[in-house]
Design a protein around this motif. Structure first.
Motif: not given
Length: 206
Positions: A45-52
């Motif tokens: 979820d963090w990767c998706e939210a931060n465009g990683y």
């Protein structure tokens, strides 16, 4: 003859991870990285939210050595490498030691990259390389003096390494690279079809 010497040297440590503490199997480490990435919904979820692009456990998991024994073995090996690098750097630790502060997984798919950055609040940072397919990106290191070179001309193409503005280091699977945490670095775009997998870390003084 003039006396010309190099001052204020930036050190880069490179060695096979197994040189100091054998027993960390990169194939097992890669499998563990994929297993964690698949189960880590908070990290996804963090990767998706931060465009990683791809996956990192940087913002979601802080206990990898506790979760998987192979990461505990990895830390034991890294501790030895970091201690040796601290000696090379001439650090006076004042009776204290450099201790692991963060350890995280990076999985960069084709087209993935990691922008230029430093690691504040740490002393030594580094990465050990788990999967480096043919054609994948090297680590790009930036001369820390670069922001002060406002009026300087560019260097000739074949200038020796210590005078380059950027140095590219292409590590092999099983290598560990260490540098002081203030050194700016990045991972250019992965041009390989396969994933580029690494485990990065920070060591703090205390």
């Amino acid at each position: 003859m003039p006396d010309i010497r190099s001052l204020f040297v930036t050190r880069l440590y490179r060695a096979p991870l197994s040189e100091k503490a054998p027993g960390v199997d990169t194939a097992e480490l890669a499998a563990s990285c994929y297993s964690i990435a698949e189960d880590d919904e908070a990290g996804q979820d963090w990767c998706e939210a931060n465009g990683y692009p791809g996956y990192t456990s940087y913002a979601s998991l802080t206990d990898l050595p506790w979760r998987f024994p192979i990461f505990a073995d990895l830390v034991a090996a890294l501790d030895v490498h970091v201690a040796d690098f601290a000696v090379d750097l001439g650090f006076d630790l004042g009776g204290k030691s450099l201790k692991l502060e963060d350890l995280w997984i990076n999985i960069l798919p084709e087209g993935g990259s990691h922008a230029s950055h430093i690691h504040p609040h740490s002393v030594i940072s580094g990465t050990t390389y788990v999967a480096m397919p043919d054609g994948t990106s090297a680590l790009k290191l930036e001369d820390p003096r670069l922001p002060m070179m406002m009026a300087a001309p560019t260097r000739v193409k074949d200038v020796r390494e210590e005078l380059r503005s950027f140095v590219y280091v292409a590590p092999a699977v099983g290598d560990v690279l260490l540098w002081e945490s203030w050194l700016r670095h990045e991972v250019p775009m992965n041009m390989a079809e396969e994933d580029r997998i690494s485990v990065s870390f920070n060591y703090a003084w205390g």
